[in-house]
Design a protein around this motif. Structure first.
Motif, PDB file in Angstrom:
ATOM      1  N   LEU A 167       4.360 -18.024  -0.311  1.00  0.00           N
ATOM      2  CA  LEU A 167       3.997 -19.315   0.032  1.00  0.00           C
ATOM      3  C   LEU A 167       3.533 -20.390  -1.188  1.00  0.00           C
ATOM      4  N   GLU A 168       2.650 -19.931  -2.006  1.00  0.00           N
ATOM      5  CA  GLU A 168       2.317 -20.830  -2.958  1.00  0.00           C
ATOM      6  C   GLU A 168       3.221 -21.182  -4.079  1.00  0.00           C
ATOM      7  N   THR A 169       3.998 -19.962  -4.532  1.00  0.00           N
ATOM      8  CA  THR A 169       5.182 -20.349  -5.385  1.00  0.00           C
ATOM      9  C   THR A 169       6.459 -20.581  -5.155  1.00  0.00           C
ATOM     10  N   ALA A 170       6.772 -20.380  -3.653  1.00  0.00           N
ATOM     11  CA  ALA A 170       8.157 -20.373  -3.167  1.00  0.00           C
ATOM     12  C   ALA A 170       8.896 -19.470  -3.691  1.00  0.00           C
ATOM     13  N   GLY A 171       8.352 -18.214  -4.283  1.00  0.00           N
ATOM     14  CA  GLY A 171       9.073 -17.070  -4.769  1.00  0.00           C
ATOM     15  C   GLY A 171       9.791 -16.195  -3.663  1.00  0.00           C
ATOM     16  N   LYS A 172      10.694 -15.603  -3.936  1.00  0.00           N
ATOM     17  CA  LYS A 172      11.345 -14.885  -2.949  1.00  0.00           C
ATOM     18  C   LYS A 172      11.792 -13.609  -3.499  1.00  0.00           C
ATOM     19  N   SER A 173      11.533 -12.457  -2.756  1.00  0.00           N
ATOM     20  CA  SER A 173      11.706 -11.092  -3.067  1.00  0.00           C
ATOM     21  C   SER A 173      12.724 -10.506  -2.094  1.00  0.00           C
ATOM     22  N   ASP A 174      13.845 -10.145  -2.815  1.00  0.00           N
ATOM     23  CA  ASP A 174      14.698  -9.494  -1.728  1.00  0.00           C
ATOM     24  C   ASP A 174      14.514  -7.889  -1.664  1.00  0.00           C
ATOM     25  N   LEU A 175      14.220  -7.489  -0.722  1.00  0.00           N
ATOM     26  CA  LEU A 175      13.877  -5.985  -0.498  1.00  0.00           C
ATOM     27  C   LEU A 175      15.073  -5.412   0.304  1.00  0.00           C
ATOM     28  N   THR A 176      16.287  -5.978   0.473  1.00  0.00           N
ATOM     29  CA  THR A 176      17.506  -5.227   1.054  1.00  0.00           C
ATOM     30  C   THR A 176      17.506  -3.826   0.536  1.00  0.00           C
ATOM     31  N   TYR A 177      17.574  -3.502  -0.578  1.00  0.00           N
ATOM     32  CA  TYR A 177      17.834  -2.226  -0.945  1.00  0.00           C
ATOM     33  C   TYR A 177      16.516  -1.164  -1.008  1.00  0.00           C
ATOM     34  N   GLN A 178      15.454  -1.584  -0.701  1.00  0.00           N
ATOM     35  CA  GLN A 178      14.312  -0.772  -0.472  1.00  0.00           C
ATOM     36  C   GLN A 178      14.243  -0.353   1.112  1.00  0.00           C
ATOM     37  N   SER A 179      13.564   0.685   1.251  1.00  0.00           N
ATOM     38  CA  SER A 179      13.385   1.188   2.684  1.00  0.00           C
ATOM     39  C   SER A 179      12.024   1.216   3.047  1.00  0.00           C
ATOM     40  N   LEU A 180      11.331  -0.142   3.143  1.00  0.00           N
ATOM     41  CA  LEU A 180      10.010  -0.525   3.588  1.00  0.00           C
ATOM     42  C   LEU A 180      10.257  -0.893   5.179  1.00  0.00           C
ATOM     43  N   PHE A 181       9.536   0.126   6.066  1.00  0.00           N
ATOM     44  CA  PHE A 181       9.614  -0.002   7.585  1.00  0.00           C
ATOM     45  C   PHE A 181       8.350  -0.453   8.136  1.00  0.00           C
ATOM     46  N   TRP A 182       8.303  -1.204   9.236  1.00  0.00           N
ATOM     47  CA  TRP A 182       7.310  -1.265  10.125  1.00  0.00           C
ATOM     48  C   TRP A 182       7.756  -0.843  11.682  1.00  0.00           C
ATOM     49  N   ALA A 183       6.870  -0.006  12.283  1.00  0.00           N
ATOM     50  CA  ALA A 183       7.368   0.715  13.506  1.00  0.00           C
ATOM     51  C   ALA A 183       6.153   0.346  14.361  1.00  0.00           C
ATOM     52  N   VAL A 184       6.640  -0.328  15.649  1.00  0.00           N
ATOM     53  CA  VAL A 184       5.633  -0.629  16.502  1.00  0.00           C
ATOM     54  C   VAL A 184       5.865   0.056  17.972  1.00  0.00           C
ATOM     55  N   GLN A 185       4.696   0.717  18.254  1.00  0.00           N
ATOM     56  CA  GLN A 185       4.885   1.261  19.538  1.00  0.00           C
ATOM     57  C   GLN A 185       3.393   1.277  20.437  1.00  0.00           C
ATOM     58  N   GLY A 186       3.235   0.904  21.617  1.00  0.00           N
ATOM     59  CA  GLY A 186       2.094   0.902  22.398  1.00  0.00           C
ATOM     60  C   GLY A 186       1.341  -0.107  21.443  1.00  0.00           C
ATOM     61  N   ASN A 187       0.143   0.325  21.003  1.00  0.00           N
ATOM     62  CA  ASN A 187      -1.036  -0.434  20.361  1.00  0.00           C
ATOM     63  C   ASN A 187      -1.155  -0.058  18.933  1.00  0.00           C
ATOM     64  N   LEU A 188       0.120   0.673  18.414  1.00  0.00           N
ATOM     65  CA  LEU A 188      -0.123   1.173  17.183  1.00  0.00           C
ATOM     66  C   LEU A 188       1.070   0.647  16.126  1.00  0.00           C
ATOM     67  N   LEU A 189       0.781   0.279  15.143  1.00  0.00           N
ATOM     68  CA  LEU A 189       1.828   0.027  14.198  1.00  0.00           C
ATOM     69  C   LEU A 189       1.705   0.985  12.880  1.00  0.00           C
ATOM     70  N   SER A 190       2.555   1.414  12.496  1.00  0.00           N
ATOM     71  CA  SER A 190       2.777   2.119  11.417  1.00  0.00           C
ATOM     72  C   SER A 190       3.805   1.583  10.232  1.00  0.00           C
ATOM     73  N   VAL A 191       3.442   1.749   9.074  1.00  0.00           N
ATOM     74  CA  VAL A 191       4.354   1.464   7.955  1.00  0.00           C
ATOM     75  C   VAL A 191       4.705   2.575   7.027  1.00  0.00           C
ATOM     76  N   CYS A 192       5.722   2.547   6.504  1.00  0.00           N
ATOM     77  CA  CYS A 192       6.160   3.503   5.513  1.00  0.00           C
ATOM     78  C   CYS A 192       7.295   3.097   4.735  1.00  0.00           C
TER      79      CYS A 192
END
Length: 135
Positions: A30-55
C-alpha cells in the motif's frame, strides 16, 4: 418411568464464502503501490471451521502454519499462530518472518475484507492488499 434426555453442543461455523482453499495470486504494497505477481507460486490459505492454515505447495518439506481466526462482517482477524512440523508436530511461533510471503506480517494480524465471493477474495491489512482465487 422417567426419561432423561442428554445432549451435546456441537460447535458449528458459518464461514460462508470464506470457507475453502484459496490461492494467493498477487500482493500490493500500500505504501509504495508496488505489486507482486504470485501467479506462478503455490502459496495457499485454507479455511475450515475456526482454523486457517497457510502453506507453500511448491516445497512440501516446509512447515505449515496454523491460526485461529474470527470472521465478523468485513473483518478477519488471525491469532494463536503456530507452526506444524511434519516430524515434530505443533510449535508456537515466536517470529513472524516465515509468514511474510503469505501476506501475513504479524503473529496476530487483522484484515479488512474488500471482496469475498465464491471465487475471489481481496483482503487489506495495514500495509498490504492480498488477492486470492478459490481453488
Amino acid at each position: 418411568m422417567n426419561s432423561l434426555l442428554t445432549g451435546c453442543d456441537l460447535e458449528t461455523f458459518d464461514n460462508g464464502d470464506l470457507e475453502g482453499y484459496w490461492k494467493l495470486h498477487a500482493v500490493d504494497t500500500l505504501e509504495t503501490a508496488g505489486k507482486s505477481d504470485l501467479t506462478y507460486q503455490s502459496l495457499f490459505w485454507a479455511v475450515q471451521g475456526n482454523l486457517l492454515s497457510v502453506c507453500d505447495n511448491q516445497d512440501p518439506a516446509l512447515d505449515v502454519f496454523l491460526f485461529r481466526f474470527t470472521h465478523v462482517g468485513d473483518s478477519l482477524k488471525l491469532s494463536d499462530a503456530k507452526g506444524y512440523d511434519k516430524m515434530d508436530g505443533d510449535f508456537i511461533l515466536t517470529n513472524d518472518e516465515q509468514l511474510h510471503r503469505f501476506g501475513i506480517n504479524n503473529l496476530s494480524e487483522g484484515y479488512h475484507i474488500e471482496q469475498l465471493n465464491s471465487s475471489h477474495m481481496r483482503l487489506t491489512s495495514k500495509t498490504l492488499r492480498l488477492y486470492f482465487r478459490k481453488m
